[in-house]
Design an enzyme around this catalytic site. Structure first.
Site, mmCIF file in Angstrom:
data_model
loop_
_atom_site.group_PDB
_atom_site.id
_atom_site.type_symbol
_atom_site.label_atom_id
_atom_site.label_comp_id
_atom_site.label_asym_id
_atom_site.label_seq_id
_atom_site.Cartn_x
_atom_site.Cartn_y
_atom_site.Cartn_z
ATOM 1 N N ASP A 107 0.849 -1.200 0.000
ATOM 2 C CA ASP A 107 0.000 0.000 0.000
ATOM 3 C C ASP A 107 0.877 1.241 0.000
ATOM 4 O O ASP A 107 2.040 1.192 0.411
ATOM 5 C CB ASP A 107 -0.877 0.029 1.264
ATOM 6 C CG ASP A 107 -1.867 -1.116 1.305
ATOM 7 O OD1 ASP A 107 -2.161 -1.688 0.234
ATOM 8 O OD2 ASP A 107 -2.341 -1.428 2.417
HETATM 9 N N1 URA Z 1 -1.262 -5.886 3.917
HETATM 10 C C1 URA Z 1 -1.748 -4.619 3.904
HETATM 11 O O1 URA Z 1 -2.776 -4.345 4.509
HETATM 12 N N2 URA Z 1 -1.055 -3.702 3.219
HETATM 13 C C2 URA Z 1 0.096 -3.934 2.567
HETATM 14 O O2 URA Z 1 0.685 -3.035 1.981
HETATM 15 C C3 URA Z 1 0.589 -5.251 2.595
HETATM 16 C C4 URA Z 1 -0.112 -6.211 3.275
#
Ligand code: URA
Length: 243
Positions: A107
């Protein structure tokens, strides 16, 4: 891959410009192969065997690049974005010519280990849902994480869309109003770690990936820094060994 290729293609592949640019270089006598100037841009060479020099600099031929990035907060894990900067924007020009892409996604606000490569087969193997490659995250959670959460994560958690996750391993580093944990999951669903904690009634405050399969984030890399993987690390990724 040990086969002969056109000299202009070889040089273009490793970032010496378009085939047209490279042809010009070759014609003007800037390129030597095994110590001899070659002016024929279509000359067939084995790039792994021959010593190729451009303007006196020996080139190191390779087809693939493998980088480890400590992804910083705020960048998008894709090759292009119309609004935000992407992880590819961090890379030196010499890597861009290989058309690298992030192997998987983090993310925008997640930090940590992101492999960047142009090896599609490796990416496919690492990301295939069937391969169950472990991904370990360091997580700061708003709320007290306890043994009950360990059991729930081990059982599999039902997410907001009804999907039940595969068993995940939760290790508690600090159980407090703000807890610190390691969570290892074998999948890569959208926002998975955040949604798993949400399903236990808690909010993720900070998320950082620290390992993928057996590959660990080099903790000397500051957010935004990257380096090439060494042979051993590439091998660990190829073998897809999970602990
Ligand atoms: N899980 C999440 O919620 N975000 C990420 O970036 C990776 C795994």
């Amino acid at each position: 891959m040990e086969k002969k290729e056109r000299l202009d293609k070889i040089l273009s592949n490793i970032g010496y410009g378009s085939r047209k640019d490279v042809k010009k270089y070759i014609k003007q006598g800037s390129v030597k192969v095994n110590g001899k100037i070659i002016k024929d841009n279509s000359a067939k060479i084995n790039p792994y065997d021959a010593e190729i020099e451009v303007d006196g600099n020996m080139i190191e031929y390779r087809e693939f690049i493998y980088l480890m990035l400590n992804k910083p907060d705020g960048l998008i894990s894709s090759t292009e974005d119309s609004i935000h900067r992407t992880v590819i924007d961090l890379l030196d020009e010499k890597y861009i010519s290989f058309n690298p892409f992030p192997v998987g996604r983090l993310d925008k606000d997640t930090e940590g280990l992101l492999v960047i490569s142009n090896d599609g087969k490796l990416a496919h193997n690492l990301l295939s849902p069937k391969k169950h490659v472990d991904k370990t995250y360091y997580v700061k959670v708003d709320g007290i994480v306890n043994d009950e959460d360990i059991c729930m994560m081990k059982e599999g958690i039902v997410l907001d869309d009804g999907y039940k996750t595969l068993p995940a391993k939760l290790e508690i580093l600090k159980s407090d109003n703000i807890s610190e944990v390691y969570l290892t999951i074998k999948e890569g669903k959208f926002h998975q770690v955040k949604r798993m904690f949400k399903a236990t009634g808690k909010e993720v405050m900070y998320l950082k990936r620290i390992a993928m399969g057996k590959l660990k984030l080099d903790d000397s890399l500051l957010p935004g820094q990257y380096r090439e993987l060494n042979e051993l690390e590439i091998e660990l990724l190829r073998e897809k060994i999970n602990n």
